[in-house]
Design an enzyme around this catalytic site. Structure first.
Site, short mmCIF file in Angstrom:
data_model
loop_
_atom_site.label_atom_id
_atom_site.label_comp_id
_atom_site.label_asym_id
_atom_site.label_seq_id
_atom_site.Cartn_x
_atom_site.Cartn_y
_atom_site.Cartn_z
N ASP A 66 -101.04 11.20 -28.00
CA ASP A 66 -102.26 11.48 -28.77
C ASP A 66 -102.87 10.26 -29.45
O ASP A 66 -103.95 10.32 -30.00
CB ASP A 66 -101.93 12.49 -29.88
CG ASP A 66 -101.13 11.86 -31.00
OD1 ASP A 66 -100.13 11.18 -30.69
OD2 ASP A 66 -101.52 11.99 -32.17
N ASP B 53 -95.04 10.92 -26.22
CA ASP B 53 -95.10 10.35 -27.54
C ASP B 53 -94.48 11.39 -28.49
O ASP B 53 -94.26 12.54 -28.08
CB ASP B 53 -96.61 10.15 -27.78
CG ASP B 53 -96.98 9.86 -29.17
OD1 ASP B 53 -96.44 8.92 -29.73
OD2 ASP B 53 -97.86 10.58 -29.71
N ASP C 137 -95.10 11.84 -32.56
CA ASP C 137 -95.99 12.38 -33.60
C ASP C 137 -97.33 12.80 -33.02
O ASP C 137 -98.00 12.03 -32.32
CB ASP C 137 -96.22 11.34 -34.70
CG ASP C 137 -94.97 11.11 -35.53
OD1 ASP C 137 -94.70 11.93 -36.42
OD2 ASP C 137 -94.25 10.13 -35.24
O1 LIG Z 1 -96.02 6.86 -31.40
P1 LIG Z 1 -95.84 8.05 -32.30
O2 LIG Z 1 -94.57 8.78 -32.05
O3 LIG Z 1 -97.04 8.97 -32.24
O4 LIG Z 1 -95.78 7.45 -33.76
C1 LIG Z 1 -96.95 6.94 -34.36
C2 LIG Z 1 -96.79 6.97 -35.86
O5 LIG Z 1 -96.49 8.32 -36.17
C3 LIG Z 1 -96.14 8.64 -37.51
O6 LIG Z 1 -97.30 8.66 -38.29
C4 LIG Z 1 -98.23 9.67 -37.95
O7 LIG Z 1 -97.62 10.94 -38.10
C5 LIG Z 1 -97.24 11.28 -39.47
C6 LIG Z 1 -96.53 12.61 -39.46
O8 LIG Z 1 -97.30 13.60 -38.88
C7 LIG Z 1 -98.51 11.28 -40.34
O9 LIG Z 1 -98.16 11.57 -41.69
C8 LIG Z 1 -99.17 9.90 -40.26
O10 LIG Z 1 -100.38 9.91 -40.99
C9 LIG Z 1 -99.46 9.53 -38.81
O11 LIG Z 1 -99.95 8.19 -38.71
C10 LIG Z 1 -95.11 7.69 -38.05
O12 LIG Z 1 -94.88 7.96 -39.41
C11 LIG Z 1 -95.49 6.25 -37.81
O13 LIG Z 1 -94.46 5.42 -38.26
C12 LIG Z 1 -95.67 6.07 -36.33
O14 LIG Z 1 -95.96 4.73 -36.01
#
Ligand SMILES: O=P(O)(O)OC[C@H]1O[C@H](O[C@H]2O[C@H](CO)[C@@H](O)[C@H](O)[C@H]2O)[C@H](O)[C@@H](O)[C@@H]1O
Length: 388
Positions: free
Chosen positions: A328, A124, A126
């Site tokens: 995560d 993954d 983020d």
């Molecule tokens: O599947 P992923 O790669 O883990 O993406 C899931 C979402 O991640 C991002 O949001 C998350 O991370 C951001 C940066 O650290 C944080 O600000 C936010 O609160 C988290 O939810 C991304 O911006 C989303 O679009 C993704 O869906």
């Protein structure tokens, strides 16, 4: 896949995480649940939390779900530095580690099982390769992490499966050595393979990637694009007066972030999003880390994306392949589940807070992920070790 019928916005609630891990082939399970020993009386119970991926956010619990979607990270003292028995959080965390042992301390055990097998790596983005930050546009990957991912991809087929748009995650990672799946697996670029086209004849188009290489582009929710774009605009419009709210265009998903919104206004964010969704019965809502994600009602998730990529790589249903998935988020649970239920491989949950999961192992944070990747490279590149 039925795109025509009028489903309610929220599809199903996935079964709660299996109580035991007996469904997993015993040889895939860690031998012992931890190398660590704990002082007598320290075994506390971790409250079981539902980790259903497609939670019913229409129920009265949606505000609670928004609140609990990303607990603040806890500072856990390192075992090697000792820990105070009075520190309840630390105790709960180490008890949790008995159930989800660290993939670092269990590395030899994992590699023992990997002997003679080809590892395929899925990650993954983020919270796994980059730390969670307040501004989603600034979730940059460190140069060291990039180097570690580049190196690992030289030795093992490697893919990133993210909730972000594929372009965005590529922009962050910038490596051509990997495969990328965006929009929670609804937008995949994979190698050309006829069997994948045979299984999904209507969703694959032959294309070329940024390097001009022939690839398969898989977009099972393609027909939802105009609808998602429309909803994206409505969401931007209806949240523009809520300070800190941010709507992110993730191509086949629209994500409404409330991390920077005053907690008093979270219910307002939720209400506005729900109001928009009322007009779109073919879209549903899921929870991420301080984010509400609007996506098409289709039977597709990160777990199916893993299977698709394994198939595309010619690695699915092969006894000599060991897929490892590191993630995560709640959406990663679908991938953990696919690996666990099919006795296929290992899910590794990245978390510094105890939570129930379909993963087998755990890592605390992205820095431990990097350490794990480096260990994989060392294991593979050291011929003596691979012969043992
Ligand atoms: O599947 P992923 O790669 O883990 O993406 C899931 C979402 O991640 C991002 O949001 C998350 O991370 C951001 C940066 O650290 C944080 O600000 C936010 O609160 C988290 O939810 C991304 O911006 C989303 O679009 C993704 O869906």
């Amino acid at each position: 896949m039925d795109l025509k019928s009028n489903h309610t916005p929220v599809l199903t609630d996935t079964a709660p995480v299996t109580k035991s891990r007996l469904g997993v082939h015993s040889s895939l399970l860690p031998y012992s649940h931890s190398g660590a020993t704990f002082p007598h009386g320290m075994l506390l119970t971790i409250p079981r939390k539902k980790t259903g991926i497609l939670e019913d956010v229409r129920s009265s619990g949606w505000l609670d779900a928004m609140k609990s979607s990303s607990p603040p990270p806890k500072k856990i003292k390192d075992l090697s530095h000792g820990f105070a028995s009075s520190d309840a959080d630390t105790t709960v965390y180490f008890n949790w580690l008995l159930k989800y042992p660290s993939a670092l301390t269990s590395f030899d055990q994992i590699m023992n099982y990997a002997k003679g097998k080809r590892i395929a790596l899925f990650m993954d983005y983020d919270g796994t390769l980059s730390p969670i930050v307040d501004n989603p546009d600034c979730a940059f990957m460190s140069d060291n992490m990039r180097a570690a991912v580049k190196k690992v991809a030289e030795y093992f087929p490697t893919a990133i499966i993210s909730g972000r748009s594929r372009d965005k995650v590529y922009e962050f990672v910038g490596l051509t050595e990997l495969y990328y799946a965006g929009s929670h697996g609804m937008d995949i670029i994979g190698p050309v393979r006829q069997s994948a086209s045979d299984i999904h004849p209507n969703c694959i188009i032959r294309s070329t990637d940024k390097q001009g290489k022939e690839v398969n582009l898989f977009q099972p929710a393609a027909e939802f694009l105009p609808m998602i774009n429309e909803v994206f605009k409505s969401l931007v419009e209806c949240t523009k007066d809520i300070k800190g709210a941010k709507v992110e265009d993730n191509k086949f998903c629209a994500s409404v972030h409330y991390r920077n919104v005053d907690e008093k206004s979270w219910d307002l964010v939720g209400q506005r999003v729900h109001d928009v969704l009322k007009g779109y019965p073919r879209l549903r809502l899921t929870h991420g880390r301080k984010v509400l994600e609007v996506r098409p009602v289709i039977n597709w998730d990160k777990g199916k994306a893993v299977t698709f990529l394994l198939e595309s790589l010619g690695l699915n249903n092969c006894d000599d392949v060991l897929p490892i998935y590191i993630g995560d988020d709640r959406t990663d649970e679908d991938a953990f589940k696919v690996l666990k239920e099919g006795n296929k491989g290992y899910g590794i949950l990245v978390s510094s807070a105890p939570k129930d999961s379909n993963a087998i192992y755990s890592l605390r944070d992205p820095s431990e992920v990097m350490e794990f990747l480096k260990s994989l490279v060392l294991w593979k590149s050291c011929p003596l070790k691979s012969l043992i």
